[in-house]
Write a protein that holds these residues in place. Structure first.
Motif, mmCIF file in Angstrom:
data_model
loop_
_atom_site.group_PDB
_atom_site.id
_atom_site.type_symbol
_atom_site.label_atom_id
_atom_site.label_comp_id
_atom_site.label_asym_id
_atom_site.label_seq_id
_atom_site.Cartn_x
_atom_site.Cartn_y
_atom_site.Cartn_z
ATOM 1 N N ILE A 1 -37.839 3.471 17.489
ATOM 2 C CA ILE A 1 -36.955 2.684 17.835
ATOM 3 C C ILE A 1 -35.789 3.346 18.381
ATOM 4 C CG2 ILE A 1 -35.463 1.030 17.037
ATOM 5 C CD1 ILE A 1 -36.861 0.637 14.264
ATOM 6 N N ASN A 2 -35.766 3.510 19.809
ATOM 7 C CA ASN A 2 -35.166 4.165 20.609
ATOM 8 C C ASN A 2 -33.902 3.285 21.341
ATOM 9 O OD1 ASN A 2 -36.380 6.833 20.357
ATOM 10 N ND2 ASN A 2 -38.058 5.740 21.518
ATOM 11 N N SER A 3 -33.913 1.962 21.061
ATOM 12 C CA SER A 3 -32.916 1.209 21.889
ATOM 13 C C SER A 3 -32.405 0.473 20.691
ATOM 14 C CB SER A 3 -33.595 0.271 22.713
ATOM 15 O OG SER A 3 -32.557 -0.622 23.385
ATOM 16 N N PHE A 4 -30.908 0.388 20.512
ATOM 17 C CA PHE A 4 -30.354 -0.176 19.488
ATOM 18 C C PHE A 4 -28.837 -0.216 19.817
ATOM 19 C CE2 PHE A 4 -31.194 4.250 18.087
ATOM 20 C CZ PHE A 4 -30.051 4.802 18.238
ATOM 21 N N SER A 5 -28.189 -1.416 19.349
ATOM 22 C CA SER A 5 -26.794 -1.776 19.745
ATOM 23 C C SER A 5 -25.859 -1.057 18.587
ATOM 24 C CB SER A 5 -26.520 -3.126 19.698
ATOM 25 O OG SER A 5 -27.383 -3.772 20.542
ATOM 26 N N LEU A 6 -24.679 -0.710 19.137
ATOM 27 C CA LEU A 6 -23.568 -0.285 18.389
ATOM 28 C C LEU A 6 -22.458 -1.080 18.225
ATOM 29 C CD1 LEU A 6 -23.333 3.395 19.643
ATOM 30 C CD2 LEU A 6 -24.318 2.588 17.461
ATOM 31 N N VAL A 7 -22.126 -1.988 17.113
ATOM 32 C CA VAL A 7 -21.186 -2.802 16.865
ATOM 33 C C VAL A 7 -19.850 -2.289 16.832
ATOM 34 C CG1 VAL A 7 -20.364 -4.880 15.567
ATOM 35 C CG2 VAL A 7 -22.813 -4.119 15.420
ATOM 36 N N THR A 8 -19.000 -3.033 17.831
ATOM 37 C CA THR A 8 -17.599 -2.528 18.098
ATOM 38 C C THR A 8 -16.696 -3.828 18.066
ATOM 39 O OG1 THR A 8 -17.659 -2.525 20.447
ATOM 40 C CG2 THR A 8 -18.244 -0.617 19.432
#
Length: 213
Positions: free
Chosen positions: A194-201
């Motif tokens: 899993i190389n694509s993920f979001s960072l919540v800001t």
């Protein structure tokens, strides 16, 4: 010369129509607003000007924060059916049994952070007690007992089985969280390709032109 007296008229304004509009708008906002659900772990996300919205479905969130002063990771997945299927797959892997009532209760939980051995105890609690600070210590994710890896893997399987779609992932970390802990969670994702993920800001106002010079 005699002065002409002007007749005085009332200056009062009928506010009935305005009050009716105000109450109609208030009623509309109350009925259409979505209540913020209580969170078992509260994090202060870093600020960003990016406004990309996370998907409403086919999403799993990994929340990193503090519970009882220690680093803790919480896991959540969108969709009641996906949650139930994930629990069933985890129960099969860990040789556990959950009742239909426990499965229904688990389907209502957006996010949790306990070892699977303590999950029944958490499911038996009320929502208010379950979401009290420091009640949930986090999901084990070390080299000896990496239950978080198993939750991620089974959730992916469950989402494909239920929705026939790949699960997306988002990492929600506290702004004061040390980078090595964030990287550890990234490594767990990357170990499963899993190389694509979001960072919540959190949303921050964009700088004014004068501030960028």
């Amino acid at each position: 010369m005699a002065k002409i007296k002007m007749s005085k008229k009332s200056t009062s304004t009928d506010m009935t129509a305005m009050c009716d509009v105000a109450f109609l708008l208030l009623t509309f906002f109350i009925l259409t607003a979505t209540a913020k659900l209580p969170e078992p772990i509260v994090v202060d996300t870093p600020s960003s000007t990016v406004q990309t919205k996370l998907p409403e479905t086919d999403l799993s969130t990994l929340t990193i924060g503090k519970s009882d002063g220690k680093d803790a990771v919480f896991f959540g997945v969108k969709g009641k059916d996906v949650r139930v299927k994930t629990l069933e797959l985890m129960a099969e892997q860990y040789k556990m049994t959950f009742t239909d009532q426990e499965k229904q209760q688990f389907a209502l939980i957006d996010e949790f952070g306990v070892p699977i051995e303590a999950l029944k105890q958490i499911l038996a609690m009320s929502g208010a007690d379950r979401n009290k600070p420091n009640v949930q210590p986090g999901i084990p994710h070390d080299s000896i007992n990496n239950q978080l890896k198993d939750w991620i893997y089974t959730a992916r399987q469950a989402n494909i089985a239920v929705a026939d779609k790949e699960l997306e992932f988002a990492i929600k970390g506290d702004a004061n969280q040390q980078y090595p802990k964030i990287k550890q969670i990234m490594d767990i994702l990357q170990d499963q390709k899993i190389n694509s993920f979001s960072l919540v800001t959190g949303l921050r106002a964009a700088p004014r032109p004068s501030e960028t010079k």
